[in-house]
Every structure is written in C-alpha cells, then in structure tokens.
Scaffold this motif. Structure first.
Motif, PDB file in Angstrom:
ATOM      1  N   TYR A 109       0.878  -1.179   0.000  1.00 55.02           N
ATOM      2  CA  TYR A 109       0.000   0.000   0.000  1.00 55.02           C
ATOM      3  C   TYR A 109       0.907   1.218   0.000  1.00 55.02           C
ATOM      4  O   TYR A 109       1.543   1.502   1.004  1.00 55.02           O
ATOM      5  CB  TYR A 109      -0.852   0.059   1.255  1.00 55.02           C
ATOM      6  CG  TYR A 109      -1.951  -0.968   1.344  1.00 55.02           C
ATOM      7  CD1 TYR A 109      -3.038  -0.923   0.478  1.00 55.02           C
ATOM      8  CD2 TYR A 109      -1.924  -1.958   2.308  1.00 55.02           C
ATOM      9  CE1 TYR A 109      -4.057  -1.844   0.576  1.00 55.02           C
ATOM     10  CE2 TYR A 109      -2.938  -2.883   2.416  1.00 55.02           C
ATOM     11  CZ  TYR A 109      -4.005  -2.817   1.540  1.00 55.02           C
ATOM     12  OH  TYR A 109      -5.010  -3.731   1.648  1.00 55.02           O
ATOM     13  N   ASN A 151       3.952   1.233   2.055  1.00 55.28           N
ATOM     14  CA  ASN A 151       3.825   0.280   3.145  1.00 55.28           C
ATOM     15  C   ASN A 151       3.800  -1.145   2.587  1.00 55.28           C
ATOM     16  O   ASN A 151       2.819  -1.561   1.983  1.00 55.28           O
ATOM     17  CB  ASN A 151       2.523   0.603   3.903  1.00 55.28           C
ATOM     18  CG  ASN A 151       2.468  -0.059   5.254  1.00 55.28           C
ATOM     19  OD1 ASN A 151       3.356  -0.823   5.609  1.00 55.28           O
ATOM     20  ND2 ASN A 151       1.418   0.231   5.999  1.00 55.28           N
ATOM     21  N   VAL A 164       3.105  -4.522   3.139  1.00 56.31           N
ATOM     22  CA  VAL A 164       2.304  -5.159   4.183  1.00 56.31           C
ATOM     23  C   VAL A 164       2.480  -6.678   4.218  1.00 56.31           C
ATOM     24  O   VAL A 164       2.509  -7.281   5.284  1.00 56.31           O
ATOM     25  CB  VAL A 164       0.820  -4.794   3.987  1.00 56.31           C
ATOM     26  CG1 VAL A 164      -0.040  -5.505   4.991  1.00 56.31           C
ATOM     27  CG2 VAL A 164       0.634  -3.293   4.109  1.00 56.31           C
ATOM     28  N   SER A 207      -0.927  -7.629  16.104  1.00 57.95           N
ATOM     29  CA  SER A 207      -1.771  -6.721  15.332  1.00 57.95           C
ATOM     30  C   SER A 207      -0.937  -5.917  14.330  1.00 57.95           C
ATOM     31  O   SER A 207       0.128  -5.417  14.669  1.00 57.95           O
ATOM     32  CB  SER A 207      -2.495  -5.809  16.323  1.00 57.95           C
ATOM     33  OG  SER A 207      -3.008  -4.713  15.653  1.00 57.95           O
ATOM     34  N   GLY A 208      -1.426  -5.817  13.108  1.00 58.45           N
ATOM     35  CA  GLY A 208      -0.746  -5.020  12.091  1.00 58.45           C
ATOM     36  C   GLY A 208       0.281  -5.793  11.276  1.00 58.45           C
ATOM     37  O   GLY A 208       0.986  -5.204  10.461  1.00 58.45           O
ATOM     38  N   CYS A 209       0.366  -7.109  11.456  1.00 59.02           N
ATOM     39  CA  CYS A 209       1.411  -7.864  10.758  1.00 59.02           C
ATOM     40  C   CYS A 209       0.959  -8.326   9.381  1.00 59.02           C
ATOM     41  O   CYS A 209       1.722  -8.938   8.655  1.00 59.02           O
ATOM     42  CB  CYS A 209       1.863  -9.053  11.592  1.00 59.02           C
ATOM     43  SG  CYS A 209       0.628 -10.346  11.693  1.00 59.02           S
ATOM     44  N   GLY A 210      -0.283  -8.075   9.024  1.00 55.94           N
ATOM     45  CA  GLY A 210      -0.727  -8.402   7.666  1.00 55.94           C
ATOM     46  C   GLY A 210      -1.655  -9.606   7.567  1.00 55.94           C
ATOM     47  O   GLY A 210      -1.914 -10.091   6.473  1.00 55.94           O
ATOM     48  N   LYS A 211      -2.180 -10.068   8.674  1.00 55.05           N
ATOM     49  CA  LYS A 211      -3.059 -11.248   8.650  1.00 55.05           C
ATOM     50  C   LYS A 211      -4.341 -10.954   7.876  1.00 55.05           C
ATOM     51  O   LYS A 211      -4.735 -11.701   6.987  1.00 55.05           O
ATOM     52  CB  LYS A 211      -3.440 -11.670  10.083  1.00 55.05           C
ATOM     53  CG  LYS A 211      -2.267 -11.872  11.008  1.00 55.05           C
ATOM     54  CD  LYS A 211      -2.718 -12.267  12.397  1.00 55.05           C
ATOM     55  CE  LYS A 211      -3.552 -11.224  13.116  1.00 55.05           C
ATOM     56  NZ  LYS A 211      -2.811 -10.059  13.601  1.00 55.05           N
ATOM     57  N   THR A 212      -5.006  -9.850   8.259  1.00 58.23           N
ATOM     58  CA  THR A 212      -6.272  -9.505   7.605  1.00 58.23           C
ATOM     59  C   THR A 212      -6.060  -9.299   6.114  1.00 58.23           C
ATOM     60  O   THR A 212      -6.834  -9.780   5.286  1.00 58.23           O
ATOM     61  CB  THR A 212      -6.870  -8.252   8.239  1.00 58.23           C
ATOM     62  OG1 THR A 212      -7.154  -8.529   9.606  1.00 58.23           O
ATOM     63  CG2 THR A 212      -8.141  -7.820   7.548  1.00 58.23           C
ATOM     64  N   THR A 213      -4.986  -8.596   5.767  1.00 55.02           N
ATOM     65  CA  THR A 213      -4.698  -8.349   4.360  1.00 55.02           C
ATOM     66  C   THR A 213      -4.555  -9.665   3.610  1.00 55.02           C
ATOM     67  O   THR A 213      -5.099  -9.835   2.512  1.00 55.02           O
ATOM     68  CB  THR A 213      -3.410  -7.512   4.238  1.00 55.02           C
ATOM     69  OG1 THR A 213      -3.557  -6.350   5.046  1.00 55.02           O
ATOM     70  CG2 THR A 213      -3.153  -7.109   2.809  1.00 55.02           C
TER      71      THR A 213
END
Ligand SMILES: Nc1ncnc2c1ncn2[C@@H]1O[C@H](COP(=O)(O)OP(=O)(O)O)[C@@H](O)[C@H]1O
Ligand SMILES: [Mg+2]
Lengths: 368, 292
Positions: free
Chosen positions: A14, A17, A19, A39-45
């Motif tokens: 992004y 970034n 990700v 949190s923020g490590c890219g799992k959701t992405t």
C-alpha cells in the motif's frame, strides 16, 4: 494430498507500506490453519486477498488449483466470517442465513430446509424472525458462521471471529468451531492474534511477523522448535539469551553470553556465529554451584503464583530476568540466594540470529 | 432554610435555562409563531371592494381553494414536484455514492462541486439558464453555427424547462442526505454480500438501497416540498402550463392583491408539508437528517 489454497510469492504494497512480503503458503484440504501474529502484521490483508477483496500487488493465489485473481469475490467458492460479523441489520436472522442460497437461486422449500438445518447445527433454533440487533454477541457470531457455512464453501475464512467475545464464551466457541470444522470437513483459514487460541484449535499454525511468514508448522513443532526469535517469544513463555558460539563438539554447542557460558545442542551452526538460545521456564534447572557448560550466576528475586504454578523470577548480573516455572509444592531456591541456572542441553532451542551479518560486519572493523 | 433552598434551586436550574433557552424561544416566537398565527388569521378574513383586508370571519377563501382551476394547478404542481424528486434521486444517488465511497482528496473536490453552486443565489442561476436556453441564447447560437438547426428551437416555457430548473436548484438538497446515509453504510456489509454470491446490482437492491432508504426519503422531502413553492423557477423558465402552488400564492399577494386568499393558499402548502413530515416520522425517519 491436494492443496486447496496456494499462495505463491504474494506481495501486497500500500503506497510505501509493504504489508505482505513474499508469502508462500500451501493450505491442505480439510485442515484448520491459523494465521497468527501480532496486530498489524498483515493477517487480515492476507485473508482479504484469499477472499478476493484485495488484489495481490505481485504473486498468485490459487483456490482448488485455479488461479482466482480474475474471479470476483461473488464467483469464488470461498466464504468469509467477518470480524465485525457484518450481519445485514435490515434482514431477519433467517434471511441473513438464507442470503447465499437466495443468490444461487435455490428453490424456496430447499432454502427453508437448509436454513433450518443450519440453525440447528449452530444452536440458533427459534431465532428465525429476530433481527441482528436483538441478539447477543455470541449469537451474532453463530449467525455469521451459519451464513457463511450454508453455501458449503470449500474454504471458510475467519478473521478474529471470537475477538469481541468475553473469555468464557470465547473458550466455548473455540470448541464449537473446532467441532463444526471436523464435522463438516471444511478447510478453515483462521486469523487470530491469540497464541493460546491458535495452539488449541489449529492443525497447523502460520506465524506472521511484519508481513513475513516466520514459521509454518504444527502447534507442537512451533512450540518446541521455534525457527526465529520472534516465534520463540511469541508462542508461550520463554527465556532468551543472545550470544556467540565459542565451541562446537559434535552437536554440543557452547555459547558465550555476557557474564559466562551456556550450552545447548544443535546442528548446522558454526563457531563464531551469533545465535539466540531459547529455554522454556519449565525446563530451567538451578544449582548452587556452576555446572559443566553453565557458568552464569543469577540472583533469586521473587515468586509469582499463577494457580497451581509458581514462577520464580531470577535476575542475571546484566539485569536480564529469567523465569523458572514449577508446580506448586516443588522445591525452589530462597529469595535472595545466588543460583546457577542450567538445563539439559537438548531442552535448549538454538536459533540463527537474523542480525548475524550485522554483528560480523561490526566484528570485522579493526580499531588501531 | 426552606426558602434559601428554593432560591438556590432557582438560581442553579431555572436561571441558566431561562438565559440559554429564553432568547431562542423568543426568536422562534417572533419569527415563526407570530407570522404563522397571522397567516392563519388572515386566511379567515374577507376583503372589501377595494381589496382592503377586513377582519370579518369568512370561509370564502377556503371555498375558492377547491375551484377546478386551482385543482388543476395543484395536480400540475404535484406532478412537477414528483418528477423533479424522481430525477433528483436518479441523478443524486450515483453522485452521492461516488462522493461517499471515494477516498481522501478527491472526495473534498467532489463535495465542493456540489456545494459551490449551492452558495450562489439560485435566482441568478435560474436566469443563467434562461440566457442559455433562450431563442437567442447560447445553446441556439451554437446549434445554428454548427448548422444542426436553422430555426431557433424553443427550449423555454415548457413544463420540462421548469422541471430542469427545479432539479438544478434542488439537487444539492437530495445529495446531502443521500451522502450522509451512504457515508454511514458499513463497507463490510457490501463485502459480505459479494462474498455470499451477490453481483453488484443485487447488492445495490438488497443491501445498499434498503439501508439508505432513510436518506432517500429525507432527500425526497427536502426536494418535493420546496418544489411546490419555488414560483420563480416556473416564472422565469416555465410557460403558462407549469405553474406551481407557489405561483398562485405569489400572485395573490402581488398582482391579485388578495391577501386573505393568498394566506389560505399558503395554509395548503403548510398542510402538505406537515403531512409529509408526519409520514416521514411515522416511517421512522429522524428529524436531524432533515436539518430540523
Ligand atoms: N487499505 C489499506 N490501505 C493502506 N494500508 C493498509 C490498508 N489495509 C491495511 N493496511 C496496513 O497494512 C498493515 C497490516 O494490516 P492488517 O492486514 O489489517 O494487519 P492485521 O490484521 O495483522 O492486524 C497495517 O500497517 C495497516 O495499516
Ligand atoms: Mg486484522
């Protein structure tokens, strides 16, 4: 065994970034795979790319052997349970669950039959006519799961599905989800930042850290043979020592750290290499005198009682703290006494230090 | 003791309330309630042969309201308002959707595009249309220069022209509530719909429109009601067959000089407004999105 989902060289960027980095992940048919990371490590992405809500910047994703980059989300044989549930607020529970079938133009009587079955399966009988706002968090969660499962997807993606529930309900839902997954034999790709949840539910765990897949393995493998320092510290409690290998005899390795020597066992290391040694608190032993290969003294500082477990906090001369864990009633040293921590060499996990190159470079600088 | 207590109460409760709510109430009474009562009273007054208002109770004004001539204009006005509202929804919805779903800087630009004309006096903008559409207007000059037509085409003085002007004036009133509703729409619901196999148009029908129906309804009210009253649009752009209720009222107060009849006509407009707002509230609409 076939792979149902394959990610090859997947990157997501992004703006500036980065990700997700060079992600290689093969998911086996019918397994419960967890993406675990802070949190923020890219799992959701990652999950959203598999679902088709985001496109990878580079790399390919295949589901059932078919490249699906071109397919729209509504064409994929994959369903998602959203973290916020994403239930349709203007539709009844029945209509929420029936939505996928309605889209497939399944005949009405069959919709009715399948929704009723599904509501039984997730124990929601009698809630057909209610609206999402009239349900509790746990009930909404069940609706979200039922709504996704009714399409009989090959793969179910779940993004921290239990994150909003309280501890007790979460434990209960963990068991239920596992039961459902076994019963329906659907592949689950499950995202969580809760390591305990991952350890109890998963067949395999993929640990992500800053967009990189650090390690992929069964819960036991991950716990007992962490491959990176991050994995060692992220999963369970551990004691970490950073040092340099000063001697190797066969598989026995001696490591020099601040204030002395420690030992471990491993292969594929070379003398002079910088490594990290991880020892679980329950594996840590103590003696009143230095042991062969272990010469670091420590001061006993405090005890912490956690249920039936006692944790003994000792501090090294450089100020670092170690934890020794015993069942209540087992012998532990007195507060204020000096001890020498040691362990069976095979109980230590030796990890290549990612910063090895940096240290070597610094070492190679000669001062006149 | 008792007295001191009540005095304290007066100071801490009543006084601040009076100071803060008082002036507002006063302004509302002066600007809304008194004129309204005046209009109601006026609508029951009669006039003498010189068209002077006499404070003599009569129902004549109301009887005249149901004359066939007037009925025809009510119908025409309602039709114009209805068509205008529908057009505003059709044009405003995609526009509001794009603004609401666009990210970052472009969003502000799009929003400004709607707001800036809104800040300009609408009378001037309507005159602009007249200049543009007139027989010697720009549009006709362009068409004639390009030899698309030899004779000037009459664009003005038709019901359609009035509708065009109304849509042009009132579109922002549709876009703002639609935008608010669409902005609030949770994006994950759209993803969930798509995830469950719905094509984009189905998602629009099943999820987006039902969840923004409040915005559609408040936008419709905010377009429909002024549309009944915007006499200057039909005055400037429309021909004889595009009068709205506002024209009738204006005529009685101006050239007709029959204030009681004008007042009675106004009461109709107020009644229609109140009925619509009532329906809106019944259907669960919240008054805030009407700007009330
Ligand atoms: N649409 C987006 N635009 C820009 N950055 C994003 C977007 N989505 C996620 N990110 C960034 O990507 C990183 C990983 O996010 P995410 O995948 O949600 O992490 P996780 O689920 O592991 O907590 C975060 O730094 C987040 O800010
Ligand atoms: Mg997340």
């Amino acid at each position: 065994m076939g792979y149902i989902v394959e990610l090859e060289g997947v990157n997501k960027i992004y703006g500036s970034n980065h990700v997700v980095r060079d992600l290689e992940l093969k998911v086996e048919e019918g397994e419960f795979l967890t993406l675990l990371g802070s949190s923020g490590c890219g799992k959701t992405t990652t999950l959203r790319m598999i679902a088709g809500f985001e496109e990878p910047t580079t790399g390919s994703i295949k589901v059932e052997g078919e490249a699906i980059e071109e397919k729209e989300p509504f064409e994929r044989n994959v369903n998602t349970v959203f973290q916020s549930y994403a239930l349709f607020p203007h539709k009844t529970i029945f209509d929420n669950i029936a939505y996928g079938l309605k889209m497939k133009k399944v005949p009405k009587p069959e919709i009715k039959k399948r929704v009723t079955e599904m509501m039984e399966l997730v124990q929601l009988e009698g809630f057909e006519k209610r609206y999402p706002s009239q349900l509790s968090g746990g009930q909404k969660q069940r609706v979200a799961i039922a709504r996704a499962l009714i399409n009989r997807p090959r793969v179910l993606l779940l993004d921290e599905p239990l994150g909003a529930l309280d501890l007790k309900l979460r434990k209960q839902m963990q068991l239920e989800l596992k039961r459902l997954q076994r019963k329906l034999n659907i592949t689950f790709i499950y995202v969580t930042h809760d390591q305990e949840e991952a350890l109890t539910m998963s067949d395999r765990i993929a640990i992500m850290h800053d967009g990189v897949l650090d390690q992929l393995g069964t819960p036991t493998e991950i716990y007992e043979q962490p491959k990176t320092k991050f994995v060692a510290t992220f999963i369970g409690e551990t004691n970490i020592f950073d040092g340099q290998i000063n001697d190797i005899k066969g598989s026995d390795i001696s490591v020099v750290i601040e204030n002395g020597y420690i030992s471990g066992r491993g292969d594929g290391f070379k003398t002079g290499e910088y490594i990290t040694v991880s020892v679980r608190p329950e594996k840590l032993k103590f003696a009143e005198t230095p042991q062969e290969g272990f010469t670091v003294p420590a001061l006993v500082k405090d005890y912490i009682y956690v249920g039936s477990i006692i944790k003994c906090i000792v501090s090294l001369p450089n100020g670092n703290e170690l934890k020794i864990e015993r069942l209540a009633g087992e012998k532990l040293p007195d507060i204020g006494s000096t001890i020498y921590p040691y362990w069976n060499r095979e109980d230590a996990v030796l990890i290549h230090n990612r910063d090895n190159m940096v240290f070597e470079t610094i070492d190679s600088i000669t001062f006149n | 003791m008792e007295k001191a207590h009540s005095k304290h109460n007066w100071k801490s409760n009543t006084l601040p309330a009076l100071v803060t709510v008082g002036p507002l109430t006063l302004i509302l009474v002066l600007l809304v309630a008194i004129p309204l009562i005046y209009v109601v009273v006026m609508s029951f007054c009669s006039i003498d042969q010189y068209y002077n208002v006499e404070f003599k109770f009569t129902l004549d004004n109301y009887k005249r309201l149901i004359s066939p001539d007037y009925m025809k204009i009510y119908g025409q006005s309602l039709l114009i308002a209805l068509v205008t509202t529908l057009l505003c929804i059709l044009i405003g919805y995609p526009f509001a959707y794009i603004i609401a779903r666009t990210k970052s800087k472009k969003k502000r630009l799009l929003y400004m595009l709607v707001i800036i004309p809104f800040w300009t006096n609408s009378l001037i903008r309507i005159y602009g249309w007249r200049t543009f559409l007139g027989n010697n207007g720009w549009l006709n000059s362009i068409l004639q220069t390009l030899h698309i037509t030899n004779e000037p085409i009459t664009f003005l003085y038709k019901q359609g022209t009035t509708v065009l002007g109304m849509v042009y004036c009132l579109l922002p009133f549709m876009i703002f509530p639609l935008y608010t509703a669409l902005e609030k729409l949770d994006g994950s619901l759209l993803e969930a719909s798509s995830d469950l196999g719905a094509k984009p148009l189905v998602t629009l029908r099943e999820i987006i429109i039902p969840l923004t129906s409040g915005g559609i309804f408040s936008g419709s009210i905010m377009v429909f009601i002024p549309c009944l009253g915007y006499f200057f649009v039909s005055d400037i752009l429309g021909g004889g067959n595009s009068d709205v209720i506002g024209n009738l009222i204006e005529r009685q107060f101006q050239s007709g000089n029959n204030w009681p009849l004008g007042a009675a006509l106004s009461i109709i407009l107020i009644a229609v407004t109140l009925i619509l707002v009532r329906i809106y509230k019944k259907m669960g609409g919240d008054m805030e999105s009407l700007g009330v």
